[in-house]
Design a protein around this motif. Structure first.
Motif, PDB file in Angstrom:
ATOM      1  N   TYR A  17       0.830  -1.198   0.000  1.00 49.32           N
ATOM      2  CA  TYR A  17       0.000   0.000   0.000  1.00 49.32           C
ATOM      3  C   TYR A  17       0.868   1.253   0.000  1.00 49.32           C
ATOM      4  N   GLY A  18       0.488   2.243  -0.759  1.00 48.54           N
ATOM      5  CA  GLY A  18       1.214   3.504  -0.735  1.00 48.54           C
ATOM      6  C   GLY A  18       0.815   4.384  -1.892  1.00 48.54           C
ATOM      7  N   ARG A  19       1.560   5.463  -2.080  1.00 49.09           N
ATOM      8  CA  ARG A  19       1.314   6.390  -3.188  1.00 49.09           C
ATOM      9  C   ARG A  19       2.606   6.595  -3.935  1.00 49.09           C
ATOM     10  N   HIS A  20       2.466   6.809  -5.222  1.00 48.45           N
ATOM     11  CA  HIS A  20       3.660   7.074  -6.025  1.00 48.45           C
ATOM     12  C   HIS A  20       3.282   8.077  -7.113  1.00 48.45           C
ATOM     13  N   GLU A  21       3.717   9.302  -6.939  1.00 52.31           N
ATOM     14  CA  GLU A  21       3.350  10.381  -7.859  1.00 52.31           C
ATOM     15  C   GLU A  21       4.584  10.962  -8.554  1.00 52.31           C
ATOM     16  N   VAL A  22       4.330  11.535  -9.723  1.00 47.80           N
ATOM     17  CA  VAL A  22       5.396  12.197 -10.471  1.00 47.80           C
ATOM     18  C   VAL A  22       5.043  13.677 -10.589  1.00 47.80           C
ATOM     19  N   ILE A  23       5.989  14.532 -10.242  1.00 43.32           N
ATOM     20  CA  ILE A  23       5.788  15.977 -10.379  1.00 43.32           C
ATOM     21  C   ILE A  23       6.582  16.442 -11.601  1.00 43.32           C
ATOM     22  N   ILE A  24       5.876  16.833 -12.653  1.00 40.64           N
ATOM     23  CA  ILE A  24       6.544  17.323 -13.863  1.00 40.64           C
ATOM     24  C   ILE A  24       6.816  18.802 -13.618  1.00 40.64           C
ATOM     25  N   GLU A  25       8.099  19.162 -13.567  1.00 34.65           N
ATOM     26  CA  GLU A  25       8.491  20.449 -12.991  1.00 34.65           C
ATOM     27  C   GLU A  25       8.385  21.630 -13.936  1.00 34.65           C
ATOM     28  N   THR A  26       8.247  21.340 -15.217  1.00 34.80           N
ATOM     29  CA  THR A  26       8.217  22.417 -16.206  1.00 34.80           C
ATOM     30  C   THR A  26       7.589  21.903 -17.498  1.00 34.80           C
ATOM     31  N   PRO A  27       6.896  22.771 -18.255  1.00 35.87           N
ATOM     32  CA  PRO A  27       6.382  22.322 -19.555  1.00 35.87           C
ATOM     33  C   PRO A  27       7.489  22.238 -20.616  1.00 35.87           C
ATOM     34  N   HIS A  28       8.668  22.823 -20.334  1.00 34.91           N
ATOM     35  CA  HIS A  28       9.751  22.892 -21.334  1.00 34.91           C
ATOM     36  C   HIS A  28      10.713  21.716 -21.208  1.00 34.91           C
ATOM     37  N   HIS A  29      11.021  21.113 -22.340  1.00 33.88           N
ATOM     38  CA  HIS A  29      11.862  19.912 -22.358  1.00 33.88           C
ATOM     39  C   HIS A  29      13.292  20.168 -21.887  1.00 33.88           C
ATOM     40  N   LYS A  30      13.804  21.356 -22.166  1.00 36.60           N
ATOM     41  CA  LYS A  30      15.219  21.634 -21.892  1.00 36.60           C
ATOM     42  C   LYS A  30      15.468  22.377 -20.582  1.00 36.60           C
ATOM     43  N   LYS A  31      14.385  22.693 -19.873  1.00 37.85           N
ATOM     44  CA  LYS A  31      14.580  23.400 -18.600  1.00 37.85           C
ATOM     45  C   LYS A  31      14.940  22.399 -17.514  1.00 37.85           C
ATOM     46  N   ASN A  32      15.812  22.815 -16.594  1.00 41.19           N
ATOM     47  CA  ASN A  32      16.136  21.969 -15.442  1.00 41.19           C
ATOM     48  C   ASN A  32      16.678  22.861 -14.322  1.00 41.19           C
ATOM     49  N   HIS A  45      11.767  16.198 -13.664  1.00 36.76           N
ATOM     50  CA  HIS A  45      10.644  15.772 -12.817  1.00 36.76           C
ATOM     51  C   HIS A  45      11.138  15.277 -11.460  1.00 36.76           C
ATOM     52  N   SER A  46      10.239  15.265 -10.489  1.00 34.50           N
ATOM     53  CA  SER A  46      10.526  14.712  -9.166  1.00 34.50           C
ATOM     54  C   SER A  46       9.498  13.631  -8.878  1.00 34.50           C
ATOM     55  N   GLN A  47       9.713  12.902  -7.812  1.00 37.80           N
ATOM     56  CA  GLN A  47       8.760  11.860  -7.430  1.00 37.80           C
ATOM     57  C   GLN A  47       8.398  11.974  -5.957  1.00 37.80           C
ATOM     58  N   VAL A  48       7.212  11.486  -5.638  1.00 38.62           N
ATOM     59  CA  VAL A  48       6.753  11.454  -4.254  1.00 38.62           C
ATOM     60  C   VAL A  48       6.319  10.022  -3.972  1.00 38.62           C
ATOM     61  N   ILE A  49       6.843   9.430  -2.914  1.00 36.24           N
ATOM     62  CA  ILE A  49       6.374   8.100  -2.512  1.00 36.24           C
ATOM     63  C   ILE A  49       5.874   8.177  -1.079  1.00 36.24           C
ATOM     64  N   GLY A  50       4.614   7.759  -0.883  1.00 40.55           N
ATOM     65  CA  GLY A  50       4.031   7.687   0.453  1.00 40.55           C
ATOM     66  C   GLY A  50       4.129   6.247   0.929  1.00 40.55           C
ATOM     67  N   LEU A  51       4.696   6.037   2.110  1.00 39.58           N
ATOM     68  CA  LEU A  51       4.970   4.685   2.633  1.00 39.58           C
ATOM     69  C   LEU A  51       4.158   4.385   3.887  1.00 39.58           C
ATOM     70  N   PRO A  52       3.769   3.110   4.093  1.00 45.11           N
ATOM     71  CA  PRO A  52       3.061   2.766   5.328  1.00 45.11           C
ATOM     72  C   PRO A  52       3.997   2.533   6.517  1.00 45.11           C
ATOM     73  N   LEU A  53       5.288   2.837   6.347  1.00 44.06           N
ATOM     74  CA  LEU A  53       6.245   2.661   7.447  1.00 44.06           C
ATOM     75  C   LEU A  53       7.251   3.810   7.451  1.00 44.06           C
ATOM     76  N   ILE A  54       7.946   3.971   8.577  1.00 47.38           N
ATOM     77  CA  ILE A  54       9.015   4.961   8.654  1.00 47.38           C
ATOM     78  C   ILE A  54      10.295   4.281   8.170  1.00 47.38           C
ATOM     79  N   PRO A  55      10.921   4.807   7.122  1.00 46.55           N
ATOM     80  CA  PRO A  55      12.086   4.104   6.559  1.00 46.55           C
ATOM     81  C   PRO A  55      13.289   4.116   7.509  1.00 46.55           C
ATOM     82  N   PRO A  56      14.164   3.097   7.386  1.00 47.98           N
ATOM     83  CA  PRO A  56      15.313   2.978   8.291  1.00 47.98           C
ATOM     84  C   PRO A  56      16.197   4.228   8.356  1.00 47.98           C
TER      85      PRO A  56
END
Ligand SMILES: [Zn+2]
Ligand SMILES: [Zn+2]
Length: 346
Positions: A110-125, A175-186
């Motif tokens: 169980y958890g969440r896994h999302e992607v945050i697309i940080e910009t509409p432009h391909h070459k921006k970072n 892009h960045s990612q978000v993962i929601g976990l059912p536990l506190i990681p080590p």
């Protein structure tokens, strides 16, 4: 649905995601294809190529249409997902529980896994974005964090970013990612233990120590960025709020502005010295259920690690890292890498 399994001997967990869709060969082919901008599913105008969006900052348009500045979509190949609750994995109150099977512990995936697309432009970072663009990214982190925190089955929410193939990014579009976990990681448990074991906040101590040892790269009114005492990667840096604060998500708009400024300057230095290096960063904040007093003693931070080499057998076999660059020297070099190009060609 996958499982989250505790190694029976070591203090580490493994997500067995077992996604049949994601065959390794298909995955690599996809990687090659999207280095071609025309096929990039994260570019503006390609909204239909991702799962339907769950959040965005837009100047115009409806969801899944152009006109956005930041877009959030579920991960197409989630490591964890919120569907398919298995009754065996729930306690009598309907909450996710840890299962002991005689050998070790596990959770249902169980958890969440999302992607945050940080910009509409391909070459921006991050190496060429301005302060306002970076501020939008971190504002979306805050927004998603506050939203996901409402799910009481998520014990920890980790926001992280991979940039460049060798840093694990499957798409070149920023892009960045978000993962929601059912536990506190080590990693977080370890930090909480360190806080418990010391009289003063070990993170505040680290900031003081970095000052004494000339490992501070930069500071502004709210934040400092420094090279840690024992960095595992060359040119590794940590961004800390100067004031001892447990939760990133409580950051206000003025602090957000200071954070964006220090992130922009740091990445421009990286660009100048290391030329667009692949990198990873992750945001460590207090667990989502700050019931225990110890959570209030946490000190949130962002760890940034350029990926200049691949870790090898020695690191995996020993838990000991070899870093060829002294952190003081890393700071000195980054300090000198000051001038940077202000504008970038689109
Ligand atoms: Zn793109
Ligand atoms: Zn502190």
């Amino acid at each position: 649905m996958g499982e989250i399994r505790k190694d029976p001997i070591h203090n580490r967990w493994v997500i067995i995601a077992d996604e049949r869709k994601k065959r390794p060969h298909a995955f690599y082919r996809e990687l090659e294809e999207v280095s071609d901008k025309r096929k990039c599913p994260f570019c503006e105008g390609k909204e239909k190529k991702t799962p339907p969006e769950i959040d965005s900052f837009r100047v115009r348009g409806k969801p899944d249409e152009p006109g956005w500045r930041i877009r959030v979509v579920p991960n197409k190949y989630p490591a964890l997902n919120p569907e398919g609750f298995n009754p065996e994995g729930l306690n009598p109150k309907g909450k996710i529980r840890k299962i002991f099977d005689g050998l070790s512990y596990r959770y249902h995936g169980y958890g969440r896994h999302e992607v945050i697309i940080e910009t509409p432009h391909h070459k921006k970072n991050l190496f060429n974005m301005d302060k306002e663009e970076i501020s939008l990214i971190f504002s979306m982190y805050r927004k998603r964090y506050l939203y996901l925190k409402k799910d009481k089955n998520l014990k920890y929410i980790l926001i992280f970013k991979n940039y460049g193939n060798i840093a694990g990014a499957s798409l070149p579009h920023s892009h960045s990612q978000v993962i929601g976990l059912p536990l506190i990681p080590p990693e977080i448990e370890e930090e909480l233990m360190a806080i418990k074991d010391s009289i003063k906040c070990p993170f505040c101590n680290s900031i003081q120590r970095a000052r004494d040892e000339e490992r501070i790269l930069e500071r502004n009114k709210d934040f400092t960025v420094l090279a840690p005492y024992a960095p595992i990667a060359p040119y590794e840096l940590v961004v800390y709020p100067l004031e001892h604060k447990p939760c990133f998500e409580e950051i206000n708009d003025s602090e957000m502005d200071s954070l964006s400024e220090i992130i922009r300057d740091t990445f421009r230095r990286f660009n100048k010295l290391l030329e667009n290096p692949p990198f990873n960063y992750f945001l460590h904040t207090s667990p989502t259920t700050p019931t225990a007093k110890i959570y209030k003693n946490y000190h949130w931070h962002i760890v940034i690690m350029p990926k200049l080499g691949l870790s090898a057998g020695f690191e995996m076999g020993s838990g000991i890292y070899i870093n060829p660059v002294d952190p003081r020297k890393a700071v000195k070099e980054l300090k000198e890498a000051k001038e940077y190009k202000e504008e970038v060609d689109e």
